[in-house]
Design an enzyme around this catalytic site. Sequence first.
Site, PDB file in Angstrom:
ATOM      1  N   HIS A 143       1.065  -1.177   0.145  1.00 26.67           N
ATOM      2  CA  HIS A 143       0.314   0.148   0.249  1.00 26.67           C
ATOM      3  C   HIS A 143       0.968   0.797  -0.085  1.00 26.67           C
ATOM      4  O   HIS A 143       0.753   2.548  -0.639  1.00 26.67           O
ATOM      5  CB  HIS A 143      -0.822   0.130   0.919  1.00 26.67           C
ATOM      6  CG  HIS A 143      -1.842  -0.800   1.494  1.00 26.67           C
ATOM      7  ND1 HIS A 143      -2.696  -1.749   0.463  1.00 26.67           N
ATOM      8  CD2 HIS A 143      -2.412  -1.819   2.672  1.00 26.67           C
ATOM      9  CE1 HIS A 143      -3.756  -2.300  -0.118  1.00 26.67           C
ATOM     10  NE2 HIS A 143      -3.290  -2.524   1.884  1.00 26.67           N
ATOM     11  N   ASP A 180      -2.480 -10.256  -2.516  1.00 22.12           N
ATOM     12  CA  ASP A 180      -2.811  -9.905  -0.924  1.00 22.12           C
ATOM     13  C   ASP A 180      -4.553  -9.344  -1.201  1.00 22.12           C
ATOM     14  O   ASP A 180      -4.640  -8.689  -1.822  1.00 22.12           O
ATOM     15  CB  ASP A 180      -2.591  -8.368  -0.499  1.00 22.12           C
ATOM     16  CG  ASP A 180      -2.598  -8.163   0.547  1.00 22.12           C
ATOM     17  OD1 ASP A 180      -2.001  -8.241   1.511  1.00 22.12           O
ATOM     18  OD2 ASP A 180      -3.726  -7.431   1.001  1.00 22.12           O
ATOM     19  N   HIS A 182      -6.593  -6.956  -0.342  1.00 22.05           N
ATOM     20  CA  HIS A 182      -7.102  -5.991  -0.517  1.00 22.05           C
ATOM     21  C   HIS A 182      -5.555  -4.968  -1.870  1.00 22.05           C
ATOM     22  O   HIS A 182      -4.781  -5.801  -2.035  1.00 22.05           O
ATOM     23  CB  HIS A 182      -6.181  -4.932   0.882  1.00 22.05           C
ATOM     24  CG  HIS A 182      -6.791  -5.312   1.802  1.00 22.05           C
ATOM     25  ND1 HIS A 182      -6.217  -6.193   3.119  1.00 22.05           N
ATOM     26  CD2 HIS A 182      -8.093  -5.609   2.317  1.00 22.05           C
ATOM     27  CE1 HIS A 182      -7.097  -6.157   3.845  1.00 22.05           C
ATOM     28  NE2 HIS A 182      -8.081  -6.003   3.649  1.00 22.05           N
ATOM     29  N   ASP A 268      -4.626 -12.455   3.431  1.00 21.07           N
ATOM     30  CA  ASP A 268      -6.268 -12.269   3.955  1.00 21.07           C
ATOM     31  C   ASP A 268      -7.157 -12.708   3.581  1.00 21.07           C
ATOM     32  O   ASP A 268      -8.423 -11.871   3.217  1.00 21.07           O
ATOM     33  CB  ASP A 268      -5.873 -10.576   4.644  1.00 21.07           C
ATOM     34  CG  ASP A 268      -4.876  -9.717   3.171  1.00 21.07           C
ATOM     35  OD1 ASP A 268      -4.846 -10.828   2.327  1.00 21.07           O
ATOM     36  OD2 ASP A 268      -4.846  -8.801   3.914  1.00 21.07           O
TER      37      ASP A 268
HETATM   38 ZN   LIG Z   1      -4.096  -6.569   2.992  1.00 20.88          ZN
END
Ligand SMILES: [Zn+2]
Length: 375
Positions: A143, A180, A182, A268
């Site tokens: 991120h 991931d 996200h 995740d």
């Molecule tokens: Zn994540």
Amino acid sequence: MTTGYVYHELFGWHDTGTNAGVFPADHRLGIQPFQHFENAETKRRIHELVVVSGLIDQLHRIPPRKATDAELLLVHTEEHLARLQAQSDQPKGGDSGDGFSPFGPGGIEIGRLAAGSVIAATEAVVDGTVSNAYALVRPPGHHARPSTGMGFCMFSNLAIAARAVRRTHGVERIAVVDWDVHHGNGTQETFYDDPDTLTISIHQDRVFPPDSGSVAERGDGGGHGYAVNVPLPPGTCNGGYLSTFERVVGPAIDRFQPDLILVASGYDANAADPLARQGVTSSAYRAMTERLLDLADRHCDGRLAMSHEGGYNPVYVPFCGLAVIEALAGVAVPLTDPYEPIFGGMGQTELQPHQTALLDQVVPLLDDIHSGVRA
Ligand SMILES: [Zn+2]
């Protein structure tokens, strides 16, 4: 085949304080001090399972090292570095940028160790010391944007490693697969106009960052077509993920013909994660890894390096991580995932029609990906 592995105890010492999940503890708001979701446990427990299972004996330990300023500046701005250093010098540390990414005093040094260790793992793959590698690092990276950290991330570990080996080893075409749950917004932003870096992010639709990672985000200028986003609906399980590999990841990499494959390996999307609503189990993480090994064999002499990202269930993530590292090493330790029958049996684990509908939107966009041989 040799699999490289890098881990350092200091990754467990990255201090995210007494946040309750993501929010700073504050009695006035009723938020009692607890643990940040991004705490040491998932990472530490993957490492300890790797050791206890005996898998460690099959791996080649790569020494961790800190990234230099010059390496960090391959992706980040000088202002980001200076701000982190100033906060790191404070008696109580600081935050990487968004208020949800705290670190303790001296925290920048652990961030440097995470970024440098991903570089070390990637270099070991590229120079042939190992066939493939897993960097079990913390804090995570995908991120982090060039100008700021966010989403628990300090430095964009994988993007830095990509640029580092491009500079030192002349690696031109790099494919990044981010599983991931996200959106890999930071990695995407770094390479958004770069047709030599294919970024594929497989994530849950609009979880984090909010309103990021839609199918319509495809890259700018000459990089148009080289950012691929697969925003899977909540509730996607093994069937939807394996279909994504079959219909998107495989064909995209076949078209691109990379010299190196990098993976932003967050867990995740696992079936018991507190920060998403997907249902992936260790058998699918193993299968996805095997598929990537096949693609790497076909296009780039097996060169594949993975950088650890998210994954927040301390009980289940270690079994997912073990499956991935076992697959990389091509060995099976005498342990089976005891949770697979539970999480794999919760219903709708096979591909669903609304997941197919999303993939149907993405597949035609792959026509804009071309190999390095251009007219
Ligand atoms: Zn994540």
